[in-house]
Design a protein around this motif. Structure first.
Motif, PDB file in Angstrom:
ATOM      1  N   PRO A   4     -16.324  20.692 -33.363  1.00  0.00           N
ATOM      2  CA  PRO A   4     -15.728  20.019 -32.196  1.00  0.00           C
ATOM      3  C   PRO A   4     -16.052  18.539 -32.134  1.00  0.00           C
ATOM      4  CG  PRO A   4     -17.523  21.470 -31.521  1.00  0.00           C
ATOM      5  CD  PRO A   4     -17.220  21.791 -32.942  1.00  0.00           C
ATOM      6  N   VAL A   5     -17.235  18.147 -32.582  1.00  0.00           N
ATOM      7  CA  VAL A   5     -17.593  16.724 -32.568  1.00  0.00           C
ATOM      8  C   VAL A   5     -16.700  15.942 -33.521  1.00  0.00           C
ATOM      9  CG1 VAL A   5     -19.375  15.066 -33.211  1.00  0.00           C
ATOM     10  CG2 VAL A   5     -19.968  17.052 -31.813  1.00  0.00           C
ATOM     11  N   LEU A   6     -16.495  16.468 -34.725  1.00  0.00           N
ATOM     12  CA  LEU A   6     -15.654  15.773 -35.710  1.00  0.00           C
ATOM     13  C   LEU A   6     -14.215  15.641 -35.213  1.00  0.00           C
ATOM     14  CD1 LEU A   6     -16.927  17.274 -39.096  1.00  0.00           C
ATOM     15  CD2 LEU A   6     -17.345  14.992 -38.167  1.00  0.00           C
ATOM     16  N   PHE A   7     -13.675  16.719 -34.657  1.00  0.00           N
ATOM     17  CA  PHE A   7     -12.295  16.653 -34.166  1.00  0.00           C
ATOM     18  C   PHE A   7     -12.185  15.775 -32.925  1.00  0.00           C
ATOM     19  CE2 PHE A   7     -11.406  20.179 -37.013  1.00  0.00           C
ATOM     20  CZ  PHE A   7     -10.088  19.918 -37.397  1.00  0.00           C
ATOM     21  N   ALA A   8     -13.225  15.760 -32.093  1.00  0.00           N
ATOM     22  CA  ALA A   8     -13.213  14.873 -30.935  1.00  0.00           C
ATOM     23  C   ALA A   8     -13.220  13.413 -31.378  1.00  0.00           C
ATOM     24  CB  ALA A   8     -14.409  15.167 -30.034  1.00  0.00           C
ATOM     25  N   LEU A   9     -13.999  13.107 -32.409  1.00  0.00           N
ATOM     26  CA  LEU A   9     -14.015  11.742 -32.937  1.00  0.00           C
ATOM     27  C   LEU A   9     -12.666  11.382 -33.547  1.00  0.00           C
ATOM     28  CD1 LEU A   9     -17.553  11.661 -34.601  1.00  0.00           C
ATOM     29  CD2 LEU A   9     -16.842  10.531 -32.487  1.00  0.00           C
ATOM     30  N   GLY A  10     -12.035  12.346 -34.222  1.00  0.00           N
ATOM     31  CA  GLY A  10     -10.698  12.105 -34.753  1.00  0.00           C
ATOM     32  C   GLY A  10      -9.689  11.849 -33.648  1.00  0.00           C
ATOM     33  N   ALA A  12     -10.429  10.581 -30.672  1.00  0.00           N
ATOM     34  CA  ALA A  12     -10.736   9.262 -30.113  1.00  0.00           C
ATOM     35  C   ALA A  12     -10.159   8.152 -30.986  1.00  0.00           C
ATOM     36  CB  ALA A  12     -12.246   9.092 -29.975  1.00  0.00           C
ATOM     37  N   LEU A  13     -10.260   8.318 -32.302  1.00  0.00           N
ATOM     38  CA  LEU A  13      -9.715   7.316 -33.222  1.00  0.00           C
ATOM     39  C   LEU A  13      -8.195   7.228 -33.097  1.00  0.00           C
ATOM     40  CD1 LEU A  13     -10.106   5.319 -35.547  1.00  0.00           C
ATOM     41  CD2 LEU A  13     -10.009   7.261 -37.134  1.00  0.00           C
ATOM     42  N   SER A  14      -7.528   8.380 -33.042  1.00  0.00           N
ATOM     43  CA  SER A  14      -6.067   8.385 -32.906  1.00  0.00           C
ATOM     44  C   SER A  14      -5.642   7.796 -31.567  1.00  0.00           C
ATOM     45  CB  SER A  14      -5.538   9.819 -33.043  1.00  0.00           C
ATOM     46  OG  SER A  14      -5.819  10.348 -34.315  1.00  0.00           O
ATOM     47  N   ASN A  15      -6.382   8.121 -30.518  1.00  0.00           N
ATOM     48  CA  ASN A  15      -6.073   7.553 -29.200  1.00  0.00           C
ATOM     49  C   ASN A  15      -6.269   6.044 -29.184  1.00  0.00           C
ATOM     50  OD1 ASN A  15      -5.024   9.413 -27.424  1.00  0.00           O
ATOM     51  ND2 ASN A  15      -7.006  10.193 -26.787  1.00  0.00           N
ATOM     52  N   ALA A  16      -7.285   5.584 -29.913  1.00  0.00           N
ATOM     53  CA  ALA A  16      -7.534   4.137 -29.980  1.00  0.00           C
ATOM     54  C   ALA A  16      -6.352   3.428 -30.629  1.00  0.00           C
ATOM     55  CB  ALA A  16      -8.813   3.867 -30.772  1.00  0.00           C
ATOM     56  N   LEU A  17      -5.860   3.991 -31.722  1.00  0.00           N
ATOM     57  CA  LEU A  17      -4.688   3.411 -32.387  1.00  0.00           C
ATOM     58  C   LEU A  17      -3.483   3.433 -31.459  1.00  0.00           C
ATOM     59  CD1 LEU A  17      -3.235   2.315 -34.886  1.00  0.00           C
ATOM     60  CD2 LEU A  17      -2.907   4.688 -35.642  1.00  0.00           C
ATOM     61  N   ALA A  18      -3.300   4.545 -30.762  1.00  0.00           N
ATOM     62  CA  ALA A  18      -2.179   4.655 -29.828  1.00  0.00           C
ATOM     63  C   ALA A  18      -2.295   3.626 -28.705  1.00  0.00           C
ATOM     64  CB  ALA A  18      -2.124   6.067 -29.244  1.00  0.00           C
ATOM     65  N   THR A  19      -3.519   3.402 -28.225  1.00  0.00           N
ATOM     66  CA  THR A  19      -3.728   2.437 -27.154  1.00  0.00           C
ATOM     67  C   THR A  19      -3.273   1.047 -27.563  1.00  0.00           C
ATOM     68  OG1 THR A  19      -5.586   3.668 -26.219  1.00  0.00           O
ATOM     69  CG2 THR A  19      -5.473   1.320 -25.711  1.00  0.00           C
ATOM     70  N   VAL A  20      -3.644   0.636 -28.762  1.00  0.00           N
ATOM     71  CA  VAL A  20      -3.265  -0.690 -29.256  1.00  0.00           C
ATOM     72  C   VAL A  20      -1.750  -0.805 -29.357  1.00  0.00           C
ATOM     73  CG1 VAL A  20      -3.423  -2.309 -31.181  1.00  0.00           C
ATOM     74  CG2 VAL A  20      -5.433  -0.995 -30.486  1.00  0.00           C
ATOM     75  N   LEU A  21      -1.117   0.186 -29.970  1.00  0.00           N
ATOM     76  CA  LEU A  21       0.331   0.130 -30.182  1.00  0.00           C
ATOM     77  C   LEU A  21       1.097   0.239 -28.869  1.00  0.00           C
ATOM     78  CD1 LEU A  21       0.588   2.389 -33.374  1.00  0.00           C
ATOM     79  CD2 LEU A  21       0.544  -0.112 -33.249  1.00  0.00           C
ATOM     80  N   GLN A  22       0.664   1.130 -27.978  1.00  0.00           N
ATOM     81  CA  GLN A  22       1.367   1.304 -26.705  1.00  0.00           C
ATOM     82  C   GLN A  22       1.200   0.097 -25.797  1.00  0.00           C
ATOM     83  OE1 GLN A  22      -0.341   5.028 -25.447  1.00  0.00           O
ATOM     84  NE2 GLN A  22       1.452   6.176 -26.113  1.00  0.00           N
ATOM     85  N   ALA A  55       0.653   8.838 -32.842  1.00  0.00           N
ATOM     86  CA  ALA A  55      -0.805   8.809 -32.793  1.00  0.00           C
ATOM     87  C   ALA A  55      -1.315   9.640 -31.613  1.00  0.00           C
ATOM     88  CB  ALA A  55      -1.309   7.375 -32.692  1.00  0.00           C
ATOM     89  N   VAL A  56      -0.601   9.596 -30.493  1.00  0.00           N
ATOM     90  CA  VAL A  56      -0.979  10.397 -29.328  1.00  0.00           C
ATOM     91  C   VAL A  56      -0.904  11.881 -29.656  1.00  0.00           C
ATOM     92  CG1 VAL A  56      -0.267  11.091 -27.008  1.00  0.00           C
ATOM     93  CG2 VAL A  56      -0.356   8.677 -27.606  1.00  0.00           C
ATOM     94  N   ILE A  57       0.159  12.281 -30.362  1.00  0.00           N
ATOM     95  CA  ILE A  57       0.325  13.693 -30.738  1.00  0.00           C
ATOM     96  C   ILE A  57      -0.799  14.127 -31.677  1.00  0.00           C
ATOM     97  CG2 ILE A  57       1.807  15.319 -31.978  1.00  0.00           C
ATOM     98  CD1 ILE A  57       4.207  13.662 -30.974  1.00  0.00           C
ATOM     99  N   THR A  58      -1.132  13.266 -32.639  1.00  0.00           N
ATOM    100  CA  THR A  58      -2.242  13.568 -33.542  1.00  0.00           C
ATOM    101  C   THR A  58      -3.541  13.731 -32.773  1.00  0.00           C
ATOM    102  OG1 THR A  58      -1.175  12.300 -35.312  1.00  0.00           O
ATOM    103  CG2 THR A  58      -3.532  12.755 -35.559  1.00  0.00           C
ATOM    104  N   ALA A  59      -3.759  12.835 -31.824  1.00  0.00           N
ATOM    105  CA  ALA A  59      -4.958  12.918 -30.991  1.00  0.00           C
ATOM    106  C   ALA A  59      -4.970  14.216 -30.193  1.00  0.00           C
ATOM    107  CB  ALA A  59      -5.029  11.720 -30.049  1.00  0.00           C
ATOM    108  N   GLY A  60      -3.799  14.627 -29.705  1.00  0.00           N
ATOM    109  CA  GLY A  60      -3.711  15.861 -28.930  1.00  0.00           C
ATOM    110  C   GLY A  60      -4.077  17.086 -29.754  1.00  0.00           C
ATOM    111  N   GLN A  63      -7.796  17.003 -30.321  1.00  0.00           N
ATOM    112  CA  GLN A  63      -8.479  17.336 -29.077  1.00  0.00           C
ATOM    113  C   GLN A  63      -8.386  18.827 -28.796  1.00  0.00           C
ATOM    114  OE1 GLN A  63      -6.797  15.567 -25.550  1.00  0.00           O
ATOM    115  NE2 GLN A  63      -8.693  15.756 -24.390  1.00  0.00           N
ATOM    116  N   ALA A  64      -7.233  19.420 -29.058  1.00  0.00           N
ATOM    117  CA  ALA A  64      -7.055  20.853 -28.817  1.00  0.00           C
ATOM    118  C   ALA A  64      -8.022  21.672 -29.665  1.00  0.00           C
ATOM    119  CB  ALA A  64      -5.610  21.253 -29.120  1.00  0.00           C
ATOM    120  N   VAL A  65      -8.161  21.294 -30.927  1.00  0.00           N
ATOM    121  CA  VAL A  65      -9.095  22.012 -31.802  1.00  0.00           C
ATOM    122  C   VAL A  65     -10.527  21.832 -31.317  1.00  0.00           C
ATOM    123  CG1 VAL A  65     -10.011  22.182 -34.144  1.00  0.00           C
ATOM    124  CG2 VAL A  65      -7.560  21.807 -33.793  1.00  0.00           C
ATOM    125  N   ALA A  66     -10.856  20.602 -30.915  1.00  0.00           N
ATOM    126  CA  ALA A  66     -12.208  20.330 -30.430  1.00  0.00           C
ATOM    127  C   ALA A  66     -12.524  21.151 -29.177  1.00  0.00           C
ATOM    128  CB  ALA A  66     -12.367  18.838 -30.134  1.00  0.00           C
TER     129      ALA A  66
END
Length: 304
Positions: A4-10, A12-22, A55-60, A63-66
Protein backbone atom coordinates in the motif's frame (compact mmCIF):
# COMPACT_ATOMS: atom_id res chain seq x y z
CA UNK A 1 2.48 -2.64 4.57
CA UNK A 2 5.02 -2.18 1.75
CA UNK A 3 2.49 -2.71 -1.06
CA UNK A 4 0.00 0.00 0.00
CA UNK A 5 2.85 2.43 0.67
CA UNK A 6 4.35 1.90 -2.80
CA UNK A 7 1.00 2.30 -4.55
CA UNK A 8 0.15 5.34 -2.43
CA UNK A 9 3.44 6.93 -3.47
CA UNK A 10 2.65 6.10 -7.09
CA UNK A 11 -0.74 7.75 -6.70
CA UNK A 12 0.85 10.85 -5.15
CA UNK A 13 3.31 11.09 -8.05
CA UNK A 14 0.55 10.74 -10.65
CA UNK A 15 -1.58 13.31 -8.83
CA UNK A 16 1.38 15.68 -8.74
CA UNK A 17 1.76 15.43 -12.51
CA UNK A 18 -1.97 15.93 -12.95
CA UNK A 19 -1.88 18.99 -10.70
CA UNK A 20 0.76 20.68 -12.83
CA UNK A 21 -1.01 19.92 -16.11
CA UNK A 22 -4.51 20.77 -14.86
CA UNK A 23 -3.40 24.02 -13.26
CA UNK A 24 -1.78 25.15 -16.51
CA UNK A 25 -4.95 24.25 -18.43
CA UNK A 26 -7.30 25.90 -15.92
CA UNK A 27 -5.51 29.22 -16.31
CA UNK A 28 -6.17 29.27 -20.07
CA UNK A 29 -9.96 29.35 -19.81
CA UNK A 30 -12.20 32.33 -18.97
CA UNK A 31 -12.65 33.11 -15.29
CA UNK A 32 -16.05 33.43 -13.66
CA UNK A 33 -17.44 34.87 -10.44
CA UNK A 34 -19.57 31.81 -9.59
CA UNK A 35 -19.65 28.08 -10.16
CA UNK A 36 -19.61 27.69 -13.94
CA UNK A 37 -20.64 24.29 -15.31
CA UNK A 38 -19.18 25.25 -18.70
CA UNK A 39 -15.73 25.29 -17.11
CA UNK A 40 -15.33 21.53 -17.65
CA UNK A 41 -16.50 21.87 -21.28
CA UNK A 42 -13.82 24.51 -21.89
CA UNK A 43 -11.15 22.34 -20.29
CA UNK A 44 -12.10 19.33 -22.42
CA UNK A 45 -10.80 21.25 -25.44
CA UNK A 46 -7.35 21.61 -23.85
CA UNK A 47 -5.02 18.64 -24.65
CA UNK A 48 -2.89 19.43 -21.60
CA UNK A 49 -5.93 19.03 -19.36
CA UNK A 50 -6.81 15.70 -20.99
CA UNK A 51 -3.30 14.38 -20.34
CA UNK A 52 -3.77 15.51 -16.78
CA UNK A 53 -6.98 13.49 -16.59
CA UNK A 54 -5.04 10.38 -17.71
CA UNK A 55 -2.68 11.04 -14.82
CA UNK A 56 -5.69 11.38 -12.51
CA UNK A 57 -7.01 8.00 -13.67
CA UNK A 58 -3.60 6.41 -13.09
CA UNK A 59 -3.51 7.93 -9.62
CA UNK A 60 -7.00 6.58 -8.95
CA UNK A 61 -5.97 3.03 -9.87
CA UNK A 62 -2.89 3.23 -7.65
CA UNK A 63 -4.92 4.69 -4.82
CA UNK A 64 -7.55 1.96 -5.14
CA UNK A 65 -4.92 -0.76 -4.83
CA UNK A 66 -3.32 1.02 -1.88
CA UNK A 67 -6.66 1.38 -0.05
CA UNK A 68 -7.58 -2.23 -0.77
CA UNK A 69 -4.37 -3.48 0.81
CA UNK A 70 -3.72 -1.02 3.64
CA UNK A 71 -5.39 1.27 6.20
CA UNK A 72 -6.64 4.67 5.10
CA UNK A 73 -4.69 6.25 7.97
CA UNK A 74 -1.48 5.15 6.24
CA UNK A 75 -2.42 5.65 2.60
CA UNK A 76 -3.99 9.11 2.63
CA UNK A 77 -1.36 10.96 4.73
CA UNK A 78 1.21 10.01 2.09
CA UNK A 79 -0.61 12.33 -0.29
CA UNK A 80 0.95 15.33 1.46
CA UNK A 81 3.92 14.53 -0.79
CA UNK A 82 1.85 15.64 -3.77
CA UNK A 83 2.85 19.31 -3.49
CA UNK A 84 6.62 18.68 -3.19
CA UNK A 85 6.43 16.27 -6.11
CA UNK A 86 4.32 18.73 -8.13
CA UNK A 87 6.92 21.48 -7.74
CA UNK A 88 9.77 19.15 -8.66
CA UNK A 89 7.82 18.09 -11.78
CA UNK A 90 6.94 21.70 -12.59
CA UNK A 91 10.58 22.71 -12.35
CA UNK A 92 11.55 19.89 -14.72
CA UNK A 93 8.81 20.68 -17.25
CA UNK A 94 9.67 24.37 -17.19
CA UNK A 95 13.41 23.63 -17.45
CA UNK A 96 13.98 25.43 -14.19
CA UNK A 97 15.03 24.31 -10.73
CA UNK A 98 13.92 24.64 -7.15
CA UNK A 99 15.78 27.13 -5.03
CA UNK A 100 17.72 26.05 -1.95
CA UNK A 101 14.81 27.21 0.18
CA UNK A 102 12.52 25.07 -1.94
CA UNK A 103 14.55 21.91 -1.38
CA UNK A 104 14.69 22.70 2.33
CA UNK A 105 10.90 22.93 2.40
CA UNK A 106 10.62 19.62 0.52
CA UNK A 107 12.89 18.01 3.10
CA UNK A 108 10.82 19.50 5.92
CA UNK A 109 7.62 17.96 4.55
CA UNK A 110 9.25 14.55 4.09
CA UNK A 111 10.78 14.55 7.59
CA UNK A 112 7.52 15.75 9.14
CA UNK A 113 5.55 13.00 7.38
CA UNK A 114 8.04 10.39 8.54
CA UNK A 115 7.79 11.59 12.14
CA UNK A 116 3.96 11.57 12.06
CA UNK A 117 3.69 8.07 10.60
CA UNK A 118 6.32 6.64 12.94
CA UNK A 119 4.80 8.24 16.03
CA UNK A 120 1.19 7.44 15.08
CA UNK A 121 1.95 3.90 13.88
CA UNK A 122 -1.52 3.54 12.26
CA UNK A 123 -3.01 0.05 12.34
CA UNK A 124 -6.23 -1.76 11.54
CA UNK A 125 -7.80 -2.62 8.20
CA UNK A 126 -11.55 -3.22 8.57
CA UNK A 127 -13.16 -4.41 5.34
CA UNK A 128 -16.84 -4.02 6.21
CA UNK A 129 -18.39 -0.83 7.61
CA UNK A 130 -21.95 -0.74 9.04
CA UNK A 131 -24.39 1.92 7.86
CA UNK A 132 -24.48 3.33 11.39
CA UNK A 133 -20.92 4.53 10.69
CA UNK A 134 -21.54 5.71 7.13
CA UNK A 135 -24.66 7.82 7.68
CA UNK A 136 -23.18 10.35 10.13
CA UNK A 137 -19.85 10.47 8.27
CA UNK A 138 -21.47 11.23 4.90
CA UNK A 139 -23.94 13.69 6.45
CA UNK A 140 -21.23 15.67 8.24
CA UNK A 141 -18.94 15.77 5.18
CA UNK A 142 -21.73 16.82 2.80
CA UNK A 143 -22.83 19.55 5.20
CA UNK A 144 -19.26 20.79 5.59
CA UNK A 145 -18.68 20.87 1.82
CA UNK A 146 -21.96 22.72 1.24
CA UNK A 147 -21.10 25.30 3.91
CA UNK A 148 -17.63 25.84 2.43
CA UNK A 149 -18.98 26.28 -1.11
CA UNK A 150 -21.54 28.81 0.11
CA UNK A 151 -18.81 30.65 2.03
CA UNK A 152 -16.58 30.65 -1.06
CA UNK A 153 -19.30 32.06 -3.30
CA UNK A 154 -19.95 34.88 -0.82
CA UNK A 155 -16.32 35.97 -0.90
CA UNK A 156 -14.56 37.95 -3.63
CA UNK A 157 -11.77 36.38 -5.61
CA UNK A 158 -8.73 35.95 -3.38
CA UNK A 159 -7.22 33.93 -0.55
CA UNK A 160 -10.42 33.34 1.42
CA UNK A 161 -12.33 32.05 -1.57
CA UNK A 162 -9.45 29.81 -2.69
CA UNK A 163 -9.02 28.40 0.83
CA UNK A 164 -12.74 27.55 1.08
CA UNK A 165 -12.73 25.77 -2.27
CA UNK A 166 -9.46 24.05 -1.34
CA UNK A 167 -10.90 22.70 1.90
CA UNK A 168 -14.11 21.60 0.12
CA UNK A 169 -11.88 19.73 -2.33
CA UNK A 170 -9.98 18.12 0.56
CA UNK A 171 -13.13 16.83 2.23
CA UNK A 172 -14.42 15.50 -1.09
CA UNK A 173 -11.12 13.71 -1.74
CA UNK A 174 -11.14 12.19 1.75
CA UNK A 175 -14.70 10.88 1.31
CA UNK A 176 -13.76 9.55 -2.12
CA UNK A 177 -10.94 7.54 -0.53
CA UNK A 178 -13.11 6.26 2.33
CA UNK A 179 -15.87 5.07 -0.01
CA UNK A 180 -13.38 3.68 -2.53
CA UNK A 181 -11.83 1.50 0.16
CA UNK A 182 -15.13 -0.29 0.83
CA UNK A 183 -15.83 -0.60 -2.91
CA UNK A 184 -12.47 -2.26 -3.52
CA UNK A 185 -13.07 -4.76 -0.73
CA UNK A 186 -16.50 -5.44 -2.25
CA UNK A 187 -14.86 -6.05 -5.63
CA UNK A 188 -12.38 -8.42 -4.04
CA UNK A 189 -15.04 -10.37 -2.13
CA UNK A 190 -18.01 -10.35 -4.53
CA UNK A 191 -16.60 -9.60 -7.97
CA UNK A 192 -17.53 -7.02 -10.55
CA UNK A 193 -21.30 -7.47 -10.12
CA UNK A 194 -21.14 -6.72 -6.42
CA UNK A 195 -18.86 -3.76 -7.14
CA UNK A 196 -21.41 -2.13 -9.45
CA UNK A 197 -24.36 -2.84 -7.15
CA UNK A 198 -22.95 -1.31 -3.97
CA UNK A 199 -23.82 2.31 -3.22
CA UNK A 200 -20.26 3.12 -2.16
CA UNK A 201 -19.07 2.74 -5.77
CA UNK A 202 -21.39 5.48 -6.97
CA UNK A 203 -20.68 7.48 -3.86
CA UNK A 204 -16.94 7.66 -4.44
CA UNK A 205 -17.52 8.44 -8.13
CA UNK A 206 -19.80 11.36 -7.19
CA UNK A 207 -17.44 12.72 -4.54
CA UNK A 208 -14.53 12.33 -6.97
CA UNK A 209 -16.25 14.39 -9.66
CA UNK A 210 -17.16 17.05 -7.08
CA UNK A 211 -13.57 17.15 -5.85
CA UNK A 212 -12.30 17.70 -9.39
CA UNK A 213 -14.83 20.49 -9.96
CA UNK A 214 -14.00 22.24 -6.69
CA UNK A 215 -10.29 21.90 -7.42
CA UNK A 216 -10.60 23.66 -10.77
CA UNK A 217 -12.51 26.51 -9.09
CA UNK A 218 -9.94 26.72 -6.29
CA UNK A 219 -7.19 27.11 -8.89
CA UNK A 220 -8.96 30.07 -10.44
CA UNK A 221 -10.14 31.69 -7.21
CA UNK A 222 -6.90 32.78 -5.61
CA UNK A 223 -3.22 32.14 -4.89
CA UNK A 224 -1.77 28.68 -4.38
CA UNK A 225 -0.56 29.71 -0.92
CA UNK A 226 -4.22 29.79 0.16
CA UNK A 227 -5.71 26.76 -1.60
CA UNK A 228 -2.88 24.20 -1.50
CA UNK A 229 -2.27 24.07 2.28
CA UNK A 230 -6.03 23.74 2.83
CA UNK A 231 -6.18 20.95 0.27
CA UNK A 232 -3.06 19.08 1.34
CA UNK A 233 -3.48 19.28 5.10
CA UNK A 234 -7.28 19.05 4.98
CA UNK A 235 -7.22 15.80 2.99
CA UNK A 236 -4.78 14.19 5.44
CA UNK A 237 -6.67 15.33 8.55
CA UNK A 238 -10.16 14.41 7.31
CA UNK A 239 -8.90 11.04 6.03
CA UNK A 240 -7.33 10.36 9.41
CA UNK A 241 -10.63 11.19 11.13
CA UNK A 242 -12.60 8.97 8.75
CA UNK A 243 -10.13 6.12 9.19
CA UNK A 244 -10.54 6.24 12.95
CA UNK A 245 -14.31 6.87 13.15
CA UNK A 246 -15.54 4.86 10.16
CA UNK A 247 -13.00 2.06 9.78
CA UNK A 248 -12.08 1.73 13.47
CA UNK A 249 -8.39 2.17 12.69
CA UNK A 250 -6.27 3.46 15.51
CA UNK A 251 -3.13 5.46 16.17
CA UNK A 252 -0.91 5.68 19.23
CA UNK A 253 -1.96 8.23 21.83
CA UNK A 254 -0.50 9.38 25.13
CA UNK A 255 2.94 10.92 24.93
CA UNK A 256 3.14 9.83 21.27
CA UNK A 257 0.86 12.77 20.50
CA UNK A 258 3.80 15.13 21.12
CA UNK A 259 5.95 13.90 18.20
CA UNK A 260 2.81 13.57 16.09
CA UNK A 261 2.02 17.25 16.62
CA UNK A 262 5.65 18.14 15.97
CA UNK A 263 5.60 16.23 12.70
CA UNK A 264 2.31 17.86 11.71
CA UNK A 265 3.82 21.27 12.44
CA UNK A 266 6.81 20.45 10.21
CA UNK A 267 4.48 19.36 7.42
CA UNK A 268 2.41 22.54 7.74
CA UNK A 269 5.52 24.72 7.74
CA UNK A 270 6.96 22.91 4.72
CA UNK A 271 3.72 23.07 2.72
CA UNK A 272 3.28 26.76 3.50
CA UNK A 273 6.88 27.48 2.47
CA UNK A 274 6.46 25.52 -0.77
CA UNK A 275 3.22 27.36 -1.56
CA UNK A 276 5.07 30.68 -1.27
CA UNK A 277 7.81 29.73 -3.75
CA UNK A 278 7.90 31.79 -6.97
CA UNK A 279 7.61 28.54 -8.95
CA UNK A 280 4.45 27.62 -7.07
CA UNK A 281 3.01 31.11 -7.61
CA UNK A 282 3.85 30.83 -11.31
CA UNK A 283 1.51 27.84 -11.51
CA UNK A 284 -1.30 29.84 -9.96
CA UNK A 285 -1.04 33.06 -11.99
CA UNK A 286 -1.22 33.96 -15.64
CA UNK A 287 1.99 32.76 -17.22
CA UNK A 288 2.23 35.57 -19.75
CA UNK A 289 5.69 37.04 -19.90
CA UNK A 290 5.71 40.80 -19.58
CA UNK A 291 8.49 43.12 -20.71
CA UNK A 292 11.28 43.12 -18.16
CA UNK A 293 9.86 40.12 -16.27
CA UNK A 294 11.36 36.65 -16.07
CA UNK A 295 9.66 33.47 -17.20
CA UNK A 296 8.08 30.95 -14.86
CA UNK A 297 11.19 28.81 -15.22
CA UNK A 298 13.36 31.69 -14.09
CA UNK A 299 11.04 32.19 -11.14
CA UNK A 300 11.92 28.75 -9.87
CA UNK A 301 15.56 29.84 -9.41
CA UNK A 302 14.72 32.88 -7.34
CA UNK A 303 14.74 32.75 -3.57
CA UNK A 304 11.28 33.29 -2.10
Amino acid sequence: MLLPVLFALGAALSNALATVLQRKAALTVPKSEGLRVGLIADLLRRPVWLVGIVAVITAGVCQAVALATGPITVVQPLFVLELPLALVIAAALLQGRLSRAGWLAVGTVVVGLGVVLFAASPAGNRTQVPMTHWIPAVAVCVAAVAALVVAALRRPEGRGRAACFGLATAISYAMTAALMKTSMHTLDDGGITAFFTTWQTYGFALFGVCALFFLENAMQSGPLVASQPALTLGDACVSLALGITVYAEYVRTGWWLVPQLLGAALIAAGVLALSRLPLARALATEEKEQPGEGTAADAGTTAP
